[in-house]
Design a protein around this motif. Structure first.
Motif, PDB file in Angstrom:
ATOM      1  N   ASP A 182       2.586   0.044  -0.057  1.00 30.07           N
ATOM      2  CA  ASP A 182       1.851  -1.101   0.491  1.00 30.07           C
ATOM      3  C   ASP A 182       2.363  -2.409  -0.105  1.00 30.07           C
ATOM      4  O   ASP A 182       2.504  -3.425   0.603  1.00 30.07           O
ATOM      5  CB  ASP A 182       0.349  -0.954   0.209  1.00 30.07           C
ATOM      6  N   GLU A 183       2.648  -2.402  -1.404  1.00 27.71           N
ATOM      7  CA  GLU A 183       3.173  -3.609  -2.054  1.00 27.71           C
ATOM      8  C   GLU A 183       4.528  -4.005  -1.463  1.00 27.71           C
ATOM      9  O   GLU A 183       4.790  -5.187  -1.217  1.00 27.71           O
ATOM     10  CB  GLU A 183       3.332  -3.365  -3.562  1.00 27.71           C
ATOM     11  N   LEU A 184       5.387  -3.006  -1.242  1.00 29.67           N
ATOM     12  CA  LEU A 184       6.713  -3.287  -0.701  1.00 29.67           C
ATOM     13  C   LEU A 184       6.626  -3.802   0.724  1.00 29.67           C
ATOM     14  O   LEU A 184       7.390  -4.696   1.119  1.00 29.67           O
ATOM     15  CB  LEU A 184       7.572  -2.021  -0.754  1.00 29.67           C
ATOM     16  N   ASN A 185       5.703  -3.255   1.509  1.00 35.82           N
ATOM     17  CA  ASN A 185       5.514  -3.758   2.879  1.00 35.82           C
ATOM     18  C   ASN A 185       5.101  -5.226   2.862  1.00 35.82           C
ATOM     19  O   ASN A 185       5.563  -6.021   3.693  1.00 35.82           O
ATOM     20  CB  ASN A 185       4.456  -2.926   3.601  1.00 35.82           C
ATOM     21  N   ALA A 186       4.248  -5.579   1.905  1.00 35.33           N
ATOM     22  CA  ALA A 186       3.815  -6.972   1.801  1.00 35.33           C
ATOM     23  C   ALA A 186       4.983  -7.874   1.392  1.00 35.33           C
ATOM     24  O   ALA A 186       5.132  -8.996   1.907  1.00 35.33           O
ATOM     25  CB  ALA A 186       2.678  -7.091   0.787  1.00 35.33           C
ATOM     26  N   ARG A 187       5.825  -7.388   0.502  1.00 32.79           N
ATOM     27  CA  ARG A 187       6.969  -8.197   0.050  1.00 32.79           C
ATOM     28  C   ARG A 187       7.969  -8.402   1.184  1.00 32.79           C
ATOM     29  O   ARG A 187       8.576  -9.475   1.297  1.00 32.79           O
ATOM     30  CB  ARG A 187       7.660  -7.529  -1.137  1.00 32.79           C
ATOM     31  N   VAL A 188       8.158  -7.380   2.003  1.00 34.03           N
ATOM     32  CA  VAL A 188       9.094  -7.509   3.125  1.00 34.03           C
ATOM     33  C   VAL A 188       8.630  -8.582   4.101  1.00 34.03           C
ATOM     34  O   VAL A 188       9.451  -9.250   4.754  1.00 34.03           O
ATOM     35  CB  VAL A 188       9.249  -6.142   3.837  1.00 34.03           C
ATOM     36  N   GLU A 189       7.332  -8.764   4.206  1.00 33.89           N
ATOM     37  CA  GLU A 189       6.786  -9.774   5.121  1.00 33.89           C
ATOM     38  C   GLU A 189       6.928 -11.188   4.568  1.00 33.89           C
ATOM     39  O   GLU A 189       6.727 -12.164   5.302  1.00 33.89           O
ATOM     40  CB  GLU A 189       5.303  -9.475   5.386  1.00 33.89           C
ATOM     41  N   ASP A 190       7.280 -11.306   3.288  1.00 32.53           N
ATOM     42  CA  ASP A 190       7.407 -12.631   2.662  1.00 32.53           C
ATOM     43  C   ASP A 190       8.809 -13.186   2.918  1.00 32.53           C
ATOM     44  O   ASP A 190       9.806 -12.639   2.431  1.00 32.53           O
ATOM     45  CB  ASP A 190       7.165 -12.507   1.160  1.00 32.53           C
ATOM     46  N   PRO A 191       8.932 -14.288   3.676  1.00 33.14           N
ATOM     47  CA  PRO A 191      10.260 -14.851   3.994  1.00 33.14           C
ATOM     48  C   PRO A 191      11.055 -15.253   2.750  1.00 33.14           C
ATOM     49  O   PRO A 191      12.286 -15.247   2.770  1.00 33.14           O
ATOM     50  CB  PRO A 191       9.923 -16.078   4.851  1.00 33.14           C
ATOM     51  N   LYS A 192      10.385 -15.567   1.655  1.00 41.81           N
ATOM     52  CA  LYS A 192      11.070 -16.002   0.445  1.00 41.81           C
ATOM     53  C   LYS A 192      11.884 -14.878  -0.194  1.00 41.81           C
ATOM     54  O   LYS A 192      12.800 -15.148  -0.972  1.00 41.81           O
ATOM     55  CB  LYS A 192      10.055 -16.540  -0.568  1.00 41.81           C
ATOM     56  N   LEU A 193      11.530 -13.633   0.127  1.00 42.68           N
ATOM     57  CA  LEU A 193      12.269 -12.506  -0.439  1.00 42.68           C
ATOM     58  C   LEU A 193      13.747 -12.589  -0.095  1.00 42.68           C
ATOM     59  O   LEU A 193      14.612 -12.281  -0.924  1.00 42.68           O
ATOM     60  CB  LEU A 193      11.686 -11.184   0.087  1.00 42.68           C
TER      61      LEU A 193
ATOM     62  N   ARG B 299      11.821   0.770  -0.375  1.00 43.98           N
ATOM     63  CA  ARG B 299      10.856   0.948   0.711  1.00 43.98           C
ATOM     64  C   ARG B 299      11.284   2.079   1.646  1.00 43.98           C
ATOM     65  O   ARG B 299      10.460   2.917   2.044  1.00 43.98           O
ATOM     66  CB  ARG B 299      10.700  -0.351   1.503  1.00 43.98           C
ATOM     67  N   ARG B 300      12.583   2.114   2.013  1.00 45.01           N
ATOM     68  CA  ARG B 300      13.079   3.173   2.898  1.00 45.01           C
ATOM     69  C   ARG B 300      12.905   4.556   2.253  1.00 45.01           C
ATOM     70  O   ARG B 300      12.545   5.521   2.930  1.00 45.01           O
ATOM     71  CB  ARG B 300      14.548   2.931   3.239  1.00 45.01           C
ATOM     72  N   ARG B 301      13.179   4.632   0.951  1.00 41.99           N
ATOM     73  CA  ARG B 301      13.050   5.924   0.265  1.00 41.99           C
ATOM     74  C   ARG B 301      11.598   6.401   0.272  1.00 41.99           C
ATOM     75  O   ARG B 301      11.311   7.552   0.591  1.00 41.99           O
ATOM     76  CB  ARG B 301      13.551   5.798  -1.175  1.00 41.99           C
ATOM     77  N   LEU B 302      10.668   5.492  -0.067  1.00 42.08           N
ATOM     78  CA  LEU B 302       9.257   5.878  -0.087  1.00 42.08           C
ATOM     79  C   LEU B 302       8.751   6.208   1.315  1.00 42.08           C
ATOM     80  O   LEU B 302       7.987   7.156   1.512  1.00 42.08           O
ATOM     81  CB  LEU B 302       8.411   4.757  -0.694  1.00 42.08           C
TER      82      LEU B 302
END
Length: 375
Positions: free
Chosen positions: A33-44, A58-61
């Motif tokens: 869930d944390e990684l999904n939220a980070r992917v949605e952040d354009p600053k990443l 994220r892909r592995r999990l």
């Protein structure tokens, strides 16, 4: 539920339980869930290297969690299908349900191994070093058999194999050799093979046809990714050149093209003679040294549960991880996991996956199998 079906269910549940334990299931769900939220952040995406690492994790999990959920649901559906067939006395329906469970059990075992290949370097290419133990021609012949075994295992997986270093025995076999195996998860699969391997057979070199015991050691370490920085002080290195001794190539035994590098603080020695250029052999040897130092650091991180991988051990009695008995009976036995095979010829032809899978699983469970050595 019939015994056949229950056996499939037990196998599936054991595989799923192992993956959940390895992932630390509740933590993995939160992390996903944390990684999904980070992917949605354009600053990443301002930091491509960090973004790539996040997407890879994220892909592995996603793959591991998705596989567990899918197999769990399919197993429940198959059980319901079988129960419906039993209620109606429909053998065709029962048979179809049992077939589904069998296929799911096979997939669960395969997915289990894939999930366990999630270590920091598991996806990397790998080096496999083979060293003959004491015993002269017997051990040197055994070392060459092991070199062939790992080459055949790599070929079965569609990996590319290169012979980086080779030192022939006096009469037969090899004193040592280093293979470079290129392919996805090559190190992850092979990393549990480090250790001493023991052979028992009637010696082809003994005119009295007596039974001999031979030892050779295997050392596995990952190819270092260019993104991983390994600092080496040039003052810590002892570099020697010598004439290549392997078979093939016009440069062999004609120029001092082979390179041996000793890292004095650690005692690690690497060598390369695969190329006719001393410069290229030196570069290859330096890459091998970086890989060995990196593997040593990985081993330290796993010391709490995998202390047997911290250092090489003496090549001899009491340190072997696997025995290969060709006479008086046919048996290969892994002394860590208890996995056996009664087809040594197949194992020596590269059929190593069951041994590797069991050793990977043992790293998660921590279970030790009390196995008597074989004579």
């Amino acid at each position: 539920m019939r015994a056949e079906g229950q056996a499939h269910i037990d196998r599936i549940e054991a595989a799923l339980a192992l993956v959940r334990k390895f992932l630390d299931w509740d933590r993995a769900l939160r992390r996903f869930d944390e990684l999904n939220a980070r992917v949605e952040d354009p600053k990443l995406w301002d930091n491509p290297k960090e973004a790539e690492a996040v997407m890879r994790e994220r892909r592995r999990l996603e793959a591991s969690i998705g596989a567990v959920n899918y197999i769990g649901q399919e197993m429940a559906d198959a059980i319901e299908f079988i129960e419906l067939g039993e209620m109606e006395g429909d053998e065709a329906t029962i048979g179809e349900g049992l077939s589904s469970l069998a296929a799911l059990a096979e997939r669960a075992d395969n997915d289990k191994v894939q999930a366990l290949l999630a270590g920091e370097a598991d996806a990397s290419d790998t080096y496999i070093e083979v060293h003959a133990g004491a015993g002269g021609t017997e051990s040197q012949d055994w070392a060459e058999m092991l070199q062939r075994m790992y080459s055949r295992w790599a070929e079965r997986h569609g990996y590319k194999v290169e012979l980086v270093d080779y030192h022939a025995g006096e009469q037969a076999g090899i004193k040592s050799a280093t293979l470079l195996i290129k392919g996805e998860n090559a190190y992850g699969y092979a990393k549990t093979e480090s250790g001493v391997h023991r052979l028992v057979r009637i010696s082809p070199y003994d005119s009295s046809a007596r039974r001999h015991t031979s030892f050779s050691s295997i050392w596995v370490y990952p190819v270092v990714d260019d993104n991983i920085e390994i600092d080496i002080n040039p003052a810590d290195l002892k570099i020697d050149t010598y004439r290549a001794s392997g078979a093939g190539g016009q440069h062999v035994n004609t120029t001092d093209s082979a390179v041996r590098i000793t890292h004095v603080p650690s005692g690690i020695i690497v060598a390369s003679q695969n190329d006719r250029s001393q410069h290229k052999n030196r570069a290859t040897a330096m890459n091998m040294l970086k890989a060995r130092l990196y593997e040593t650091e990985l081993a330290k991180r796993e010391a709490a549960t995998n202390s047997e991988y911290n250092a090489k051990t003496e090549i001899g009695w009491g340190h072997q991880i696997r025995s290969y008995v060709l006479q008086p009976y046919q048996l290969v036995k892994d002394l860590r996991t208890g996995v056996t095979s009664t087809s040594p010829d197949d194992v020596l032809d590269g059929a190593l996956d069951p041994f590797m899978a069991a050793a990977l699983s043992q790293r998660v469970t921590g279970d030790k199998v009390d196995v008597e050595d074989v004579d």
